[in-house]
Design an enzyme around this catalytic site. Structure first.
Site, mmCIF file in Angstrom:
data_model
loop_
_atom_site.group_PDB
_atom_site.id
_atom_site.type_symbol
_atom_site.label_atom_id
_atom_site.label_comp_id
_atom_site.label_asym_id
_atom_site.label_seq_id
_atom_site.Cartn_x
_atom_site.Cartn_y
_atom_site.Cartn_z
ATOM 1 N N SER A 110 98.363 87.094 50.597
ATOM 2 C CA SER A 110 99.617 87.340 51.298
ATOM 3 C C SER A 110 100.388 88.469 50.619
ATOM 4 O O SER A 110 100.587 88.459 49.424
ATOM 5 C CB SER A 110 100.446 86.049 51.293
ATOM 6 O OG SER A 110 101.641 86.306 51.961
ATOM 7 N N GLY A 111 100.787 89.440 51.417
ATOM 8 C CA GLY A 111 101.568 90.565 50.888
ATOM 9 C C GLY A 111 100.705 91.715 50.422
ATOM 10 O O GLY A 111 101.211 92.703 49.905
ATOM 11 N N THR A 115 98.492 93.372 57.401
ATOM 12 C CA THR A 115 99.111 93.668 58.690
ATOM 13 C C THR A 115 99.369 95.165 58.811
ATOM 14 O O THR A 115 99.102 95.780 59.837
ATOM 15 C CB THR A 115 100.408 92.868 58.832
ATOM 16 O OG1 THR A 115 100.080 91.500 58.661
ATOM 17 C CG2 THR A 115 101.042 93.068 60.184
ATOM 18 N N ASN A 160 105.922 87.612 50.617
ATOM 19 C CA ASN A 160 105.935 88.794 51.487
ATOM 20 C C ASN A 160 107.141 88.698 52.416
ATOM 21 O O ASN A 160 107.366 87.662 53.035
ATOM 22 C CB ASN A 160 104.619 88.800 52.296
ATOM 23 C CG ASN A 160 104.525 90.000 53.216
ATOM 24 O OD1 ASN A 160 105.438 90.818 53.300
ATOM 25 N ND2 ASN A 160 103.397 90.097 53.906
ATOM 26 N N SER A 163 105.714 88.245 56.225
ATOM 27 C CA SER A 163 104.434 87.552 56.119
ATOM 28 C C SER A 163 103.981 87.034 57.480
ATOM 29 O O SER A 163 104.767 86.437 58.212
ATOM 30 C CB SER A 163 104.584 86.387 55.147
ATOM 31 O OG SER A 163 103.355 85.750 55.012
ATOM 32 N N SER A 164 102.722 87.312 57.808
ATOM 33 C CA SER A 164 102.200 86.807 59.082
ATOM 34 C C SER A 164 102.020 85.309 58.943
ATOM 35 O O SER A 164 101.349 84.847 58.032
ATOM 36 C CB SER A 164 100.843 87.432 59.386
ATOM 37 O OG SER A 164 100.905 88.817 59.202
ATOM 38 N N GLY A 390 97.170 85.859 54.808
ATOM 39 C CA GLY A 390 96.414 85.992 53.562
ATOM 40 C C GLY A 390 96.405 84.715 52.744
ATOM 41 O O GLY A 390 97.223 83.823 52.943
ATOM 42 N N GLU A 392 97.203 82.187 50.106
ATOM 43 C CA GLU A 392 98.499 82.061 49.462
ATOM 44 C C GLU A 392 98.605 80.786 48.642
ATOM 45 O O GLU A 392 98.022 79.759 48.975
ATOM 46 C CB GLU A 392 99.645 82.155 50.480
ATOM 47 C CG GLU A 392 99.622 81.113 51.554
ATOM 48 C CD GLU A 392 100.608 81.430 52.695
ATOM 49 O OE1 GLU A 392 101.112 82.552 52.781
ATOM 50 O OE2 GLU A 392 100.844 80.503 53.485
HETATM 51 N N1 LIG Z 1 100.130 101.129 53.291
HETATM 52 C C1 LIG Z 1 101.343 100.739 53.007
HETATM 53 N N2 LIG Z 1 102.308 101.624 52.771
HETATM 54 C C2 LIG Z 1 103.533 101.239 52.477
HETATM 55 N N3 LIG Z 1 103.931 99.948 52.380
HETATM 56 C C3 LIG Z 1 102.999 99.001 52.587
HETATM 57 C C4 LIG Z 1 101.666 99.344 52.932
HETATM 58 N N4 LIG Z 1 100.978 98.197 53.087
HETATM 59 C C5 LIG Z 1 101.858 97.189 52.867
HETATM 60 N N5 LIG Z 1 103.067 97.664 52.589
HETATM 61 C C6 LIG Z 1 104.282 96.880 52.273
HETATM 62 O O1 LIG Z 1 103.885 95.583 51.935
HETATM 63 C C7 LIG Z 1 104.480 94.617 52.756
HETATM 64 C C8 LIG Z 1 103.514 93.487 53.047
HETATM 65 O O2 LIG Z 1 102.435 93.940 53.766
HETATM 66 P P1 LIG Z 1 101.766 93.108 54.909
HETATM 67 O O3 LIG Z 1 102.782 92.447 55.699
HETATM 68 O O4 LIG Z 1 100.817 93.997 55.576
HETATM 69 O O5 LIG Z 1 101.006 92.016 54.084
HETATM 70 P P2 LIG Z 1 99.944 90.990 54.591
HETATM 71 O O6 LIG Z 1 98.703 91.207 53.827
HETATM 72 O O7 LIG Z 1 99.836 91.080 56.054
HETATM 73 O O8 LIG Z 1 100.583 89.626 54.185
HETATM 74 P P3 LIG Z 1 100.522 88.225 54.898
HETATM 75 O O9 LIG Z 1 99.204 87.663 54.646
HETATM 76 O O10 LIG Z 1 101.615 87.476 54.280
HETATM 77 O O11 LIG Z 1 100.783 88.522 56.320
HETATM 78 C C9 LIG Z 1 104.847 95.361 54.005
HETATM 79 O O12 LIG Z 1 105.961 94.768 54.609
HETATM 80 C C10 LIG Z 1 105.177 96.742 53.468
HETATM 81 O O13 LIG Z 1 106.486 96.796 53.018
HETATM 82 MG MG LIG Z 2 100.313 89.960 57.580
#
Ligand SMILES: Nc1ncnc2c1ncn2[C@@H]1O[C@H](COP(=O)(O)OP(=O)(O)OP(=O)(O)O)[C@@H](O)[C@H]1O
Ligand SMILES: [Mg+2]
Length: 1107
Positions: A110-111, A115, A160, A163-164, A390, A392
């Site tokens: 997660s994070g 996404t 996050n 977070s999805s 993700g 967690e």
């Molecule tokens: N390529 C990137 N460039 C800039 N910021 C990023 C990038 N990837 C992720 N982030 C930052 O990290 C945060 C978390 O990313 P994201 O929501 O994609 O995580 P996740 O893997 O989907 O988590 P979860 O499993 O909780 O959904 C985003 O809100 C963003 O601020």
């Molecule tokens: Mg996500």
């Protein structure tokens, strides 16, 4: 940030190593150092072969610009520095050009940035695939589905900020050209417990905060909401605001996205109404109320909120209130209602809120799918993008984390299956020399969770379905019995004593050693959440809502569709959908993005070695590099390989006859590829280095260009030659046609010239002949003319002579006559007196007049005044005399005629004249009466002794005595009456006895009415109020109507000096006693002969039918 330079190779200006396969020496430290070095230089992407490692930069980098997209477009994977765009491009081209369905598997905790990565992949593909209004709309809808789903399905967690809280797999569908057609989204289990409760430091789903911050006052009012977060129990307060997140702006983005995706205004409205209802549900509170029979009962504290919810959703307030206080259980067709205590009521409320929200979310996904689904039925190529929640670990991990982590286990499993295990197995299968590389296979953990008999999910299901008291503790007990010996299962109470003294493991928990670390799960709530039950009363109440969306969300509430079968548990549903997903992924070509989280603080520039190391370990990245290094970068079956590259070698081009493997061997020998670069497997060729493959691809590209030139050359030659031949053929045809045409023209010219010459000669000849003939003719004519003139001259000379002679003779005669006249006049002059001429004239006139009158005497017409004859005028000068004579004669004979009349006859004619003035051209009966003499006394009263009494009663002179028919006023029947007219009276008397029935002084008769037809009916109207008018007017019928009416008129005039009114009309009114009755004359049939019949139709109408 300085703009990055365009690179042409992975090796250009490389920071650290772009592809871990090239890392030397390869160990954990060097791996992490390489990542760290690259991270510090803003290189967040690194390859392991074709797998992309992505480290979350936690800040925006200028590496996703449209220029970058162009840079990576249509470039080889290893050509440029590692980037998620390179992977996207590779996947897209492979889908478009090689017709291979793709899937992009994005994993990480997660994070870690999954996404974000998925959105980058989508936006890259959208940017490079086809363009056009329709395609752009599809792209736009696909991209805009993200903000909608994120608003409803993402939330801030401690890990996050976005977070999805659901799993998402999206299939993007393309046509054969690589243009997007549409997409299908599948969602996996939303963490709905968040709706009613959030752990410390976390938020509810974004949409709640977005509505309250971003909606207009007006809209909030419509939704019966207040802007203040603290008003709502379901909104955790401690972190309602997230740094750097503008909920209000995001709300506008979401609404805009909903519109683009195709939500109708009323749908958007309904969605927000449901969200508002969920929020408000949290504010319903209950208080205990004891009942007489000792059962606990709860009551809603403040019904205002409930009322507003009901208004929003169109649910009957009493129905919902009852559903919060009672629970109906149906067993064997018997319904039993039990009351809910306060705790149960809260449980019901929360269950309803959770269900409402999660069903709304699923509905949203379905609705989006409806909008984005491909419109055509053509075969589609598919690119799946998987972005799941993700892995967690929280302080308190519950059923949701268990499910989420299980899903991640499965993804890791598929990664292992496809990259580590499958790859190694393939080498062995293909007979390629191979030293096995050890790696951790998490299949054992997957088995612990999903095994159909002994898996944790199976145990949980068994507990949920078991009769008797089931609690979370009984479930844990069961786990302790069944899973105690499993290596990855830890529990304090288990039979195995390993953890008896482990104080870090509470009694109400169990721990699983996941591939990514140990997670301790609180067993509390597992059974409930797995059961996922909503009291039927609540679902029925929801179904009764007039809100169409809410009604649709609870189909099971329809009493007509009651299903007593238990719905599948949440766990088993999830397991099944994950299994389907895995199967689906296996049919596609996988592309991996492995996301890594550099720190736990969501901060930029911090690279926590330990945290990264942990992730690298559990993701098995090092093993991945090892397998990659030991193995081959690319493999392909011999046939497609030969097919693809056969043009690079003369022997294999254009056809290779023989086994494909031999062909490939010949091909590789010819191309002089070093032997260590490839290996021949049983059915596939293995190429060790991607560079070799790229070299092959480049050669192929070059060769294809040459071939294209060749084809173009031959085609152009063929085209020009065909064109030339065609032109040549055409030229001959045109030439022949032209020649023919020219000759034809020439011939026609000569022909016409010849004709002209000929005609000129003929003309000249003819004119010559004509001239000769004319000359001849003129000669003849001249002779004739001369002769004629000569004869003329002679004749005129003779005529002159004769005329002269005649004149002389005439002159002689005239002179002689004059001379004679003179002589005679001299002779007779003595016999005439001076006015003898006048006398002769008068005499002649007298003679003529005499003759005229004598002739007239003989021609006189008869003495009848109507004789129109008169002799013709003999002399014009007598015209006026003749006319005057005629007038005088007529007057004289009229006088003569009149003089013959006696006084009596004069009277009769006077009467006749009167009758003519009254009735001529008015009454049809009149002409017949002209010839009849007016006799007056038709009935001789004095001579008939029967009427002596009557005679005595009338002492005046009788003018008319006649029998008439009196029409009965009541029935229209006729009775005979004697009608007497004397100087002063009209009398009606009985015909038989002669008794006087009525006597009317003439002064009382006001009017006589009759029809214009040929009948003898007439009405005698009496003065109103007179003595005789008692019974009303008389309606009579007589054979001598004209005479009677005339005499009545004359007598009245002479006696009263007043003209009697005689009305002639086919419809008139009579007064019968008090009634006014209309007498109407109609055309009747001739069945009674020529006698008119009279009928009283009703008290207003009396009809007389005249034949
Ligand atoms: N390529 C990137 N460039 C800039 N910021 C990023 C990038 N990837 C992720 N982030 C930052 O990290 C945060 C978390 O990313 P994201 O929501 O994609 O995580 P996740 O893997 O989907 O988590 P979860 O499993 O909780 O959904 C985003 O809100 C963003 O601020
Ligand atoms: Mg996500």
């Amino acid at each position: 940030m300085a703009k990055m330079e365009v690179k042409t190779s992975l090796l250009d200006d490389m920071i650290g190593v772009g592809d871990m396969v090239l890392l030397e020496p390869l160990n954990e430290d060097s791996f992490i150092n390489n990542l760290k070095k690259r991270f510090d230089h803003n290189e967040v992407y690194t390859y392991i072969g074709s797998v992309v490692i992505s480290i979350n930069p936690y800040r925006s980098l200028p590496i996703y610009t449209p220029e970058k997209v162009e840079e990576y477009r249509n470039r080889n994977f290893y050509e440029l520095s590692p980037h998620i765009f390179a992977l996207s491009d590779e996947a897209y081209r492979s889908l478009r050009d090689q017709d291979k369905d793709q899937c992009i598997l994005i994993t990480g905790e997660s994070g870690a940035g999954k996404t974000e990565a998925s959105k980058l992949v989508m936006s890259y593909v959208a940017a490079v695939c086809g363009k056009g209004a329709e395609v752009n709309q599809v792209k736009e809808q696909l991209l805009q589905s993200n903000p909608v789903l994120e608003a409803f399905g993402n939330a801030k967690t401690v890990r996050n900020d976005n977070s999805s809280r659901f799993g998402k797999y999206m299939d993007i569908e393309f046509d054969f050209k690589g243009d997007p057609l549409g997409g299908v989204i599948s969602n996996y289990l939303l963490e709905k417990s968040r709706v009613v409760k959030q752990p410390r430091g976390e938020r509810n789903f974004h949409i709640f905060y977005q509505i309250l911050s971003g909606a207009s006052e007006d809209f909030l009012c419509k939704l019966k909401l207040e802007r203040d977060f603290s008003r709502y129990n379901y909104l955790g307060l401690d972190s309602a605001k997230v740094n750097g997140v503008d909920d209000a702006a995001n709300f506008r983005t979401v609404r805009n996205a909903m519109q683009i995706v195709g939500f109708m205004d009323h749908e958007t409205q309904s969605v927000f109404e449901v969200v508002a209802a969920v929020l408000k549900l949290g504010n319903i509170e209950f208080k205990p109320e004891s009942r007489v029979n000792g059962l606990d009962e709860s009551k809603i504290k403040d019904k205002n909120e409930l009322k507003e919810i009901c208004e929003l959703t169109g649910i009957d307030q009493s129905v919902l209130e009852r559903a919060f206080s009672f629970r109906t259980v149906e067993a064997k067709q018997e319904k039993v209602s039990t009351t809910l205590n306060v705790a149960q009521a809260y449980y019901a409320r929360d269950a309803l809120a959770k269900n409402l929200y999660s069903r709304l979310f699923s509905w949203l996904v379905t609705r989006i799918n409806e909008s984005i689904k491909a419109q055509t039925k053509v075969r589609k190529k598919v690119m799946g993008v998987l972005d799941i929640y993700g892995f967690e670990i929280f302080e308190d991990n519950s059923f949701e984390q268990f499910i989420i982590n299980y899903c991640n286990e499965k993804l890791q499993q598929i990664f292992i299956e496809l990259t580590l295990k499958e790859e190694q197995e393939e080498y062995i299968r293909e007979g390629i020399e191979w030293t096995h590389i050890e790696y951790f296979n998490n299949a054992i953990i997957c088995d612990l969770i999903e095994n159909n008999q002994t898996g944790i999910l199976a145990m949980l299901d068994e507990e949920c379905l078991r009769p008797g008291t089931v609690t979370d503790d009984t479930f844990l007990e069961k786990l302790n019995q069944v899973c105690a010996t499993h290596q990855h299962f830890e529990s304090r109470m288990s039979k195995c004593s390993r953890f008896l003294n482990d104080t870090s493991l509470p009694h109400s928990c169990f721990r699983i050693q996941h591939y990514a670390g140990k997670v301790m799960y609180q067993v509390e709530g597992f059974v409930d959440k797995n059961n996922d039950l909503l009291y039927r009363d609540l679902s029925q109440a929801m179904w009764k809502a007039s809100h169409s969306l809410i009604k649709a969300l609870f189909p099971e509430g329809n009493p007509a569709k009651i299903n007593l079968k238990r719905p599948p548990t949440a766990g088993s549903q999830f397991k099944a959908s994950v299994a389907t997903l895995m199967k689906n992924l296996q049919t596609k070509n996988p592309n991996y993005i492995r996301c890594i989280k550099p720190n736990d603080k969501k901060a930029a520039h911090i690279f926590n070695d330990a945290l990264v190391c942990h992730q690298i370990r559990y993701l098995g990245l090092l093993e991945n590099v090892r397998v990659r290094r030991a193995g081959y970068a690319f493999r392909q079956a011999y046939e497609p390989c030969l097919e693809r590259y056969k043009m690079l070698c003369k022997q294999t081009w254009p056809h290779w006859r023989g086994p494909a493997r031999a062909g490939v061997e010949v091909l590789f020998n010819e191309l002089e590829i070093p032997e260590e670069e490839f290996s021949f497997g049983r059915s596939k060729i293995f190429i060790r280095n991607p560079r070799t493959l790229f070299k092959l691809e480049d050669l192929r590209k070059q060769r294809l260009e040459d071939l294209a030139t060749l084809i173009e050359k031959i085609y152009r030659g063929w085209k020009c030659r065909t064109r030339f031949l065609l032109m040549k053929k055409s030229q001959i045809v045109i030439a022949s046609w032209y020649r023919r045409y020219a000759q034809q023209k020439k011939y026609q010219k000569i022909k016409s010239s010849a004709i002209i010459v000929q005609s000129y000669i003929r003309g000249w000849k003819a004119r010559k002949l004509l001239r000769e003939l004319k000359h001849q003719k003129r000669c003849n004519e001249a002779a004739t003319i001369i002769a004629a003139y000569w004869h003329g001259t002679q004749a005129r000379r003779e005529l002159k002579r004769l005329k002269e002679e005649a004149r002389r003779k005439h002159a002689v005669a005239v002179i002689w006559a004059y001379w004679l006249g003179l002589k005679v006049r001299r002779e007779y002059r003595k016999f005439f007196r001076a006015n003898a001429g006048r006398k002769i004239y008068e005499f002649t006139l007298q003679r003529l007049m005499q003759k005229y009158f004598l002739e007239m005497k003989n021609k006189m017409p008869s003495l009848s005044p109507i004789d129109k004859n008169w002799p013709a005028r003999p002399y014009l000068f007598l015209d006026s005399t003749h006319k005057e004579l005629k007038r005088i004669f007529h007057l004289w004979r009229c006088k003569k005629y009149r003089d013959q009349f006696t006084d009596q006859q004069k009277l009769i004619y006077e009467e006749k004249l009167e009758a003519s003035e009254l009735f001529k051209d008015k009454k049809a009966l009149y002409p017949a009466s002209v010839g009849q003499p007016f006799q007056g006394a038709y009935l001789e009263i004095s001579k008939n002794p029967k009427y002596k009494k009557l005679k005595d009663a009338v002492d005046e002179k009788i003018i008319i005595a006649e029998v008439v028919n009196k029409i009965n006023r009541a029935n229209g029947k006729a009775t005979s009456r004697i009608f007497l007219l004397t100087k002063n009276n009209v009398l009606l008397a009985d015909q038989k006895s002669g008794n006087i029935k009525s006597e009317v002084p003439l002064g009382d008769v006001t009017k006589v009415s009759m029809s214009s037809q040929n009948d003898g009916f007439f009405a005698v109207h009496l003065k109103e109020g007179s003595e005789a008018a008692g019974k009303g007017d008389f309606l009579l019928s007589s054979n001598h109507l004209i005479e009677m009416a005339t005499k009545l008129y004359r007598t009245t005039l002479s006696q009263t000096k007043q003209k009697l009114n005689i009305e002639i009309s086919d419809e008139f009114l009579v007064q019968f006693r008090q009634d006014k009755v209309c007498v109407k004359f109609i055309q009747g049939s001739q069945k009674n002969g020529n006698i008119p019949t009279c009928k009283r139709k009703n008290n207003r109408l009396l009809e007389v039918a005249v034949p």
